[in-house]
Design a protein around this motif. Structure first.
Motif, PDB file in Angstrom:
ATOM      1  N   CYS A  27      19.089  64.544  51.076  1.00 13.06           N
ATOM      2  CA  CYS A  27      18.783  65.146  49.777  1.00 13.06           C
ATOM      3  C   CYS A  27      17.303  64.996  49.472  1.00 13.06           C
ATOM      4  O   CYS A  27      16.705  63.968  49.765  1.00 13.06           O
ATOM      5  CB  CYS A  27      19.596  64.474  48.678  1.00 13.06           C
ATOM      6  SG  CYS A  27      21.333  64.870  48.768  1.00 13.06           S
ATOM      7  N   LYS A  30      15.080  64.387  43.480  1.00 10.95           N
ATOM      8  CA  LYS A  30      16.302  64.417  42.689  1.00 10.95           C
ATOM      9  C   LYS A  30      17.028  63.082  42.674  1.00 10.95           C
ATOM     10  O   LYS A  30      17.908  62.870  41.873  1.00 10.95           O
ATOM     11  CB  LYS A  30      17.262  65.476  43.247  1.00 10.95           C
ATOM     12  CG  LYS A  30      16.834  66.890  42.999  1.00 10.95           C
ATOM     13  CD  LYS A  30      17.297  67.318  41.643  1.00 10.95           C
ATOM     14  CE  LYS A  30      17.096  68.819  41.500  1.00 10.95           C
ATOM     15  NZ  LYS A  30      17.640  69.324  40.278  1.00 10.95           N
ATOM     16  N   SER A  72      14.761  68.486  54.907  1.00 10.99           N
ATOM     17  CA  SER A  72      14.819  67.085  55.325  1.00 10.99           C
ATOM     18  C   SER A  72      14.731  66.927  56.823  1.00 10.99           C
ATOM     19  O   SER A  72      15.177  67.767  57.574  1.00 10.99           O
ATOM     20  CB  SER A  72      16.128  66.462  54.838  1.00 10.99           C
ATOM     21  OG  SER A  72      16.253  66.609  53.452  1.00 10.99           O
ATOM     22  N   TYR A 114      22.507  68.885  42.213  1.00  8.13           N
ATOM     23  CA  TYR A 114      21.722  69.809  43.023  1.00  8.13           C
ATOM     24  C   TYR A 114      22.095  71.274  42.837  1.00  8.13           C
ATOM     25  O   TYR A 114      21.262  72.153  43.018  1.00  8.13           O
ATOM     26  CB  TYR A 114      21.833  69.446  44.508  1.00  8.13           C
ATOM     27  CG  TYR A 114      21.136  68.152  44.831  1.00  8.13           C
ATOM     28  CD1 TYR A 114      19.772  68.126  45.077  1.00  8.13           C
ATOM     29  CD2 TYR A 114      21.832  66.962  44.864  1.00  8.13           C
ATOM     30  CE1 TYR A 114      19.128  66.940  45.358  1.00  8.13           C
ATOM     31  CE2 TYR A 114      21.199  65.770  45.153  1.00  8.13           C
ATOM     32  CZ  TYR A 114      19.838  65.764  45.392  1.00  8.13           C
ATOM     33  OH  TYR A 114      19.207  64.595  45.665  1.00  8.13           O
ATOM     34  N   TYR A 163      26.641  65.093  43.597  1.00  2.58           N
ATOM     35  CA  TYR A 163      25.694  65.933  44.336  1.00  2.58           C
ATOM     36  C   TYR A 163      25.812  67.395  43.908  1.00  2.58           C
ATOM     37  O   TYR A 163      24.805  68.073  43.710  1.00  2.58           O
ATOM     38  CB  TYR A 163      25.912  65.817  45.848  1.00  2.58           C
ATOM     39  CG  TYR A 163      25.482  64.486  46.398  1.00  2.58           C
ATOM     40  CD1 TYR A 163      24.146  64.219  46.668  1.00  2.58           C
ATOM     41  CD2 TYR A 163      26.411  63.480  46.636  1.00  2.58           C
ATOM     42  CE1 TYR A 163      23.742  62.992  47.156  1.00  2.58           C
ATOM     43  CE2 TYR A 163      26.011  62.245  47.125  1.00  2.58           C
ATOM     44  CZ  TYR A 163      24.677  62.008  47.377  1.00  2.58           C
ATOM     45  OH  TYR A 163      24.280  60.788  47.853  1.00  2.58           O
ATOM     46  N   PHE A 199      19.971  71.818  51.947  1.00  2.78           N
ATOM     47  CA  PHE A 199      19.117  70.654  52.088  1.00  2.78           C
ATOM     48  C   PHE A 199      18.683  70.323  53.500  1.00  2.78           C
ATOM     49  O   PHE A 199      17.711  69.624  53.673  1.00  2.78           O
ATOM     50  CB  PHE A 199      19.756  69.443  51.432  1.00  2.78           C
ATOM     51  CG  PHE A 199      19.882  69.641  49.959  1.00  2.78           C
ATOM     52  CD1 PHE A 199      18.763  69.913  49.194  1.00  2.78           C
ATOM     53  CD2 PHE A 199      21.104  69.616  49.338  1.00  2.78           C
ATOM     54  CE1 PHE A 199      18.863  70.133  47.840  1.00  2.78           C
ATOM     55  CE2 PHE A 199      21.221  69.835  47.987  1.00  2.78           C
ATOM     56  CZ  PHE A 199      20.097  70.093  47.240  1.00  2.78           C
ATOM     57  N   LEU A 207      25.105  62.615  53.467  1.00  2.00           N
ATOM     58  CA  LEU A 207      24.481  63.587  52.569  1.00  2.00           C
ATOM     59  C   LEU A 207      23.310  62.982  51.796  1.00  2.00           C
ATOM     60  O   LEU A 207      22.259  63.609  51.668  1.00  2.00           O
ATOM     61  CB  LEU A 207      25.515  64.160  51.598  1.00  2.00           C
ATOM     62  CG  LEU A 207      25.012  65.218  50.626  1.00  2.00           C
ATOM     63  CD1 LEU A 207      24.430  66.421  51.359  1.00  2.00           C
ATOM     64  CD2 LEU A 207      26.114  65.659  49.683  1.00  2.00           C
ATOM     65  N   LYS A 208      23.454  61.751  51.322  1.00  2.00           N
ATOM     66  CA  LYS A 208      22.370  61.132  50.537  1.00  2.00           C
ATOM     67  C   LYS A 208      21.090  60.991  51.349  1.00  2.00           C
ATOM     68  O   LYS A 208      20.004  60.940  50.791  1.00  2.00           O
ATOM     69  CB  LYS A 208      22.800  59.785  49.980  1.00  2.00           C
ATOM     70  CG  LYS A 208      22.963  58.691  50.998  1.00  2.00           C
ATOM     71  CD  LYS A 208      23.348  57.388  50.325  1.00  2.00           C
ATOM     72  CE  LYS A 208      23.616  56.289  51.298  1.00  2.00           C
ATOM     73  NZ  LYS A 208      22.513  55.957  52.178  1.00  2.00           N
ATOM     74  N   VAL A 244      25.877  72.838  50.139  1.00  2.01           N
ATOM     75  CA  VAL A 244      24.824  71.851  49.913  1.00  2.01           C
ATOM     76  C   VAL A 244      24.082  71.569  51.204  1.00  2.01           C
ATOM     77  O   VAL A 244      22.861  71.485  51.230  1.00  2.01           O
ATOM     78  CB  VAL A 244      25.427  70.547  49.322  1.00  2.01           C
ATOM     79  CG1 VAL A 244      24.398  69.436  49.315  1.00  2.01           C
ATOM     80  CG2 VAL A 244      25.943  70.780  47.913  1.00  2.01           C
ATOM     81  N   SER A 245      24.812  71.445  52.305  1.00  3.67           N
ATOM     82  CA  SER A 245      24.166  71.094  53.573  1.00  3.67           C
ATOM     83  C   SER A 245      23.194  72.176  54.009  1.00  3.67           C
ATOM     84  O   SER A 245      22.102  71.884  54.450  1.00  3.67           O
ATOM     85  CB  SER A 245      25.213  70.841  54.661  1.00  3.67           C
ATOM     86  OG  SER A 245      25.873  72.028  55.023  1.00  3.67           O
TER      87      SER A 245
END
Length: 159
Positions: free
Chosen positions: A85, A89, A154, A109, A105, A150, A81-82, A146-147
């Motif tokens: 992102c 942030k 990315s 976020y 996270y 983001f 995940l990192k 979250v996925s």
């Protein structure tokens, strides 16, 4: 993707094997309670080893190592995940980057608090009947949310 296993409270003893594999595509959450099976389902092995199916998580490289060791399944297409992102942030890293958990996270976020108590993490994931609280799996809900947010921002190379 996330995994759970029953804690081992005896010093010097190895970790217990994977008990539960949690997967979500943001619409559907699938819980595979491998602790109650003689072997992992072939469909799970195909999904986890498919490099075209992205598996996102916090500490996912360690989870993939444990899945290989305990279930004999090589995970492909894993993304930390990192690594996806948005950089604006992320905190400036010193020589030793801070370890960030999912609750960080979610707070950073999504501006929300992740209700995942330590007692949830330390509960018996190998039990034949999981509790309603265990089945809630708020962490997998947030990770899928979250996925989706983001992955659009990315570029990444899954392992």
């Amino acid at each position: 993707m996330d995994i759970e296993w029953a804690p081992n409270f005896r010093a010097g003893q190895p970790e217990n094997p994977v008990s539960l594999v949690q997967l979500s595509d943001g619409e559907l959450i699938v819980l595979v309670h491998v602790a109650c099976m003689t072997s992992a389902p072939v469909e799970l092995a195909h999904l986890l080893s498919d490099p075209e199916t992205i598996k996102l998580g916090v500490g996912i490289k360690q989870d993939a190592t444990k899945v290989l060791r305990d279930l004999g399944i090589t995970c492909a297409g894993i993304v930390e995940l990192k690594d996806v992102c948005p950089p604006e942030k992320l905190v400036e890293l010193t020589t030793k980057p801070p370890i960030r958990g999912l609750s960080w996270y979610v707070g950073t976020y999504l501006n929300r608090k992740l209700a995942k108590a330590k007692s949830d993490q330390l509960s018996n994931w190998a039990a034949r009947n999981l509790t309603a609280r265990q089945l809630t799996c708020k962490s997998i809900y947030y990770i899928s949310f979250v996925s989706k947010k983001f992955l659009f921002f990315s570029s990444f190379d899954p392992i």
